[in-house]
Scaffold this motif. Structure first.
Motif, PDB file in Angstrom:
ATOM      1  N   GLN A  45       0.859  -1.182   0.000  1.00 22.28           N
ATOM      2  CA  GLN A  45       0.000   0.000   0.000  1.00 22.28           C
ATOM      3  C   GLN A  45       0.898   1.237   0.000  1.00 22.28           C
ATOM      4  OE1 GLN A  45      -3.208  -0.016   2.937  1.00 22.28           O
ATOM      5  NE2 GLN A  45      -2.726  -2.171   3.307  1.00 22.28           N
ATOM      6  N   ILE A  46       0.586   2.176  -0.845  1.00 21.42           N
ATOM      7  CA  ILE A  46       1.421   3.370  -1.000  1.00 21.42           C
ATOM      8  C   ILE A  46       0.707   4.552  -0.348  1.00 21.42           C
ATOM      9  CG2 ILE A  46       2.548   4.877  -2.669  1.00 21.42           C
ATOM     10  CD1 ILE A  46       2.244   2.284  -4.566  1.00 21.42           C
ATOM     11  N   TRP A  47       1.246   5.001   0.783  1.00 17.05           N
ATOM     12  CA  TRP A  47       0.639   6.076   1.567  1.00 17.05           C
ATOM     13  C   TRP A  47       1.427   7.361   1.362  1.00 17.05           C
ATOM     14  CZ3 TRP A  47      -3.913   5.580   4.062  1.00 17.05           C
ATOM     15  CH2 TRP A  47      -4.393   4.286   4.250  1.00 17.05           C
ATOM     16  N   ILE A  72      -7.111  14.500   6.671  1.00 10.42           N
ATOM     17  CA  ILE A  72      -6.123  13.431   6.686  1.00 10.42           C
ATOM     18  C   ILE A  72      -4.768  13.987   6.283  1.00 10.42           C
ATOM     19  CG2 ILE A  72      -7.714  11.541   6.272  1.00 10.42           C
ATOM     20  CD1 ILE A  72      -7.013  11.729   3.297  1.00 10.42           C
ATOM     21  N   LYS A  73      -3.723  13.465   6.918  1.00 10.88           N
ATOM     22  CA  LYS A  73      -2.367  13.893   6.571  1.00 10.88           C
ATOM     23  C   LYS A  73      -1.764  12.973   5.528  1.00 10.88           C
ATOM     24  CE  LYS A  73      -1.369  16.131  10.918  1.00 10.88           C
ATOM     25  NZ  LYS A  73      -0.567  16.171  12.118  1.00 10.88           N
ATOM     26  N   GLU A  74      -2.186  11.725   5.527  1.00  9.59           N
ATOM     27  CA  GLU A  74      -1.726  10.760   4.544  1.00  9.59           C
ATOM     28  C   GLU A  74      -2.937  10.177   3.840  1.00  9.59           C
ATOM     29  OE1 GLU A  74       0.500   7.926   6.881  1.00  9.59           O
ATOM     30  OE2 GLU A  74       2.369   8.890   6.282  1.00  9.59           O
ATOM     31  N   PHE A  75      -2.730   9.790   2.595  1.00 19.69           N
ATOM     32  CA  PHE A  75      -3.814   9.139   1.868  1.00 19.69           C
ATOM     33  C   PHE A  75      -3.255   7.976   1.072  1.00 19.69           C
ATOM     34  CE2 PHE A  75      -2.200  12.352  -0.976  1.00 19.69           C
ATOM     35  CZ  PHE A  75      -2.178  11.727  -2.205  1.00 19.69           C
ATOM     36  N   LEU A  76      -4.111   6.971   0.859  1.00 15.17           N
ATOM     37  CA  LEU A  76      -3.737   5.812   0.074  1.00 15.17           C
ATOM     38  C   LEU A  76      -3.720   6.217  -1.391  1.00 15.17           C
ATOM     39  CD1 LEU A  76      -3.073   2.786   0.083  1.00 15.17           C
ATOM     40  CD2 LEU A  76      -5.533   2.349  -0.068  1.00 15.17           C
ATOM     41  N   GLY A  77      -2.541   6.175  -1.996  1.00 17.45           N
ATOM     42  CA  GLY A  77      -2.396   6.647  -3.376  1.00 17.45           C
ATOM     43  C   GLY A  77      -2.309   5.548  -4.406  1.00 17.45           C
ATOM     44  N   GLY A  78      -2.117   4.318  -3.943  1.00 19.48           N
ATOM     45  CA  GLY A  78      -2.044   3.227  -4.900  1.00 19.48           C
ATOM     46  C   GLY A  78      -1.702   1.923  -4.218  1.00 19.48           C
ATOM     47  N   ILE A  79      -1.760   0.870  -5.017  1.00 17.05           N
ATOM     48  CA  ILE A  79      -1.417  -0.457  -4.508  1.00 17.05           C
ATOM     49  C   ILE A  79      -0.574  -1.189  -5.542  1.00 17.05           C
ATOM     50  CG2 ILE A  79      -3.459  -0.676  -3.039  1.00 17.05           C
ATOM     51  CD1 ILE A  79      -4.598  -2.555  -5.290  1.00 17.05           C
ATOM     52  N   ILE A  80       0.249  -2.076  -5.045  1.00 19.61           N
ATOM     53  CA  ILE A  80       0.986  -2.993  -5.910  1.00 19.61           C
ATOM     54  C   ILE A  80       0.833  -4.372  -5.285  1.00 19.61           C
ATOM     55  CG2 ILE A  80       3.201  -3.602  -6.956  1.00 19.61           C
ATOM     56  CD1 ILE A  80       4.153  -0.729  -6.314  1.00 19.61           C
ATOM     57  N   LEU A  81       0.323  -5.305  -6.055  1.00 15.30           N
ATOM     58  CA  LEU A  81       0.216  -6.699  -5.612  1.00 15.30           C
ATOM     59  C   LEU A  81       1.267  -7.479  -6.374  1.00 15.30           C
ATOM     60  CD1 LEU A  81      -1.411  -8.762  -3.907  1.00 15.30           C
ATOM     61  CD2 LEU A  81      -2.874  -9.085  -5.915  1.00 15.30           C
ATOM     62  N   PHE A  82       2.157  -8.133  -5.641  1.00 14.76           N
ATOM     63  CA  PHE A  82       3.240  -8.851  -6.314  1.00 14.76           C
ATOM     64  C   PHE A  82       3.581 -10.144  -5.591  1.00 14.76           C
ATOM     65  CE2 PHE A  82       6.461  -7.706  -3.226  1.00 14.76           C
ATOM     66  CZ  PHE A  82       6.072  -6.464  -2.759  1.00 14.76           C
ATOM     67  N   LYS A  83       4.327 -10.991  -6.306  1.00 15.10           N
ATOM     68  CA  LYS A  83       4.781 -12.259  -5.763  1.00 15.10           C
ATOM     69  C   LYS A  83       6.197 -12.095  -5.255  1.00 15.10           C
ATOM     70  CE  LYS A  83       2.093 -14.977  -8.977  1.00 15.10           C
ATOM     71  NZ  LYS A  83       2.055 -16.019  -9.967  1.00 15.10           N
ATOM     72  N   ALA A  84       6.488 -12.749  -4.130  1.00 15.23           N
ATOM     73  CA  ALA A  84       7.840 -12.782  -3.593  1.00 15.23           C
ATOM     74  C   ALA A  84       7.998 -14.076  -2.811  1.00 15.23           C
ATOM     75  CB  ALA A  84       8.097 -11.572  -2.695  1.00 15.23           C
TER      76      ALA A  84
END
Length: 119
Positions: free
Chosen positions: A6-8, A74-86
Motif C-alpha cells: 500500500q502506497i501512503w 487526513i495527513k496521509e492518503f492511500l495513493g495506490g497499490i501494488i500486488l506482487f509475488k515474492a
C-alpha cells in the motif's frame, strides 16, 4: 506468496512536486512496474484517484450509508497499490524499497492470503 504494498502519500509531498517532477516520477514508476513484470513478480499495480473522489459505504443495522470521501482532515492518503509475488517478506521488502515512490511515500507491505485457504 503474494504481498500487497500500500502506497501512503503525505499530502504535501505530492502537492509540492512540479509538473516536470510528477512526469518523471510517472515514467520511473512505469519502468519499475515493467521490471516487476519482466522478473515475474507483478500481479497488479494501480494508482488511486485523489481522496476527494472516494465514497465510503457502511451498513449498520441493515441500513446502508454512503458518504463522500474517506475521512475528514487526513495527513496521509492511500495513493495506490501494488500486488506482487515474492518468496519471502525479506524479498517483498527489497522489491518495495526499489519503488521510485518510496522517496515520497510510506510503503506498507503485507502478506496476503485467501479466506478459502486453510491455516
Amino acid at each position: 506468496m503474494n504481498y500487497l504494498c500500500q502506497i501512503w502519500f503525505e499530502t504535501s509531498a505530492i502537492e509540492d512536486l512540479s509538473e516536470e517532477e510528477q512526469q518523471k516520477l510517472t515514467m520511473d514508476c512505469r519502468a519499475y512496474d515493467d521490471g516487476l513484470v519482466d522478473r515475474g513478480h507483478l500481479i497488479l499495480a494501480q494508482a488511486l484517484r485523489a481522496p476527494a473522489t472516494a465514497k465510503t459505504v457502511r451498513t449498520r443495522d441493515g441500513k446502508i450509508s454512503i458518504t463522500d470521501g474517506p475521512f475528514a482532515e487526513i495527513k496521509e492518503f492511500l495513493g495506490g497499490i501494488i500486488l506482487f509475488k515474492a518468496e519471502s517478506m525479506e524479498e517483498a521488502l527489497h522489491i518495495a524499497s526499489r519503488s521510485p515512490l518510496a522517496r515520497f511515500a510510506a510503503l506498507e507491505v503485507r502478506p496476503t492470503y485467501s479466506i478459502s485457504e486453510e491455516d
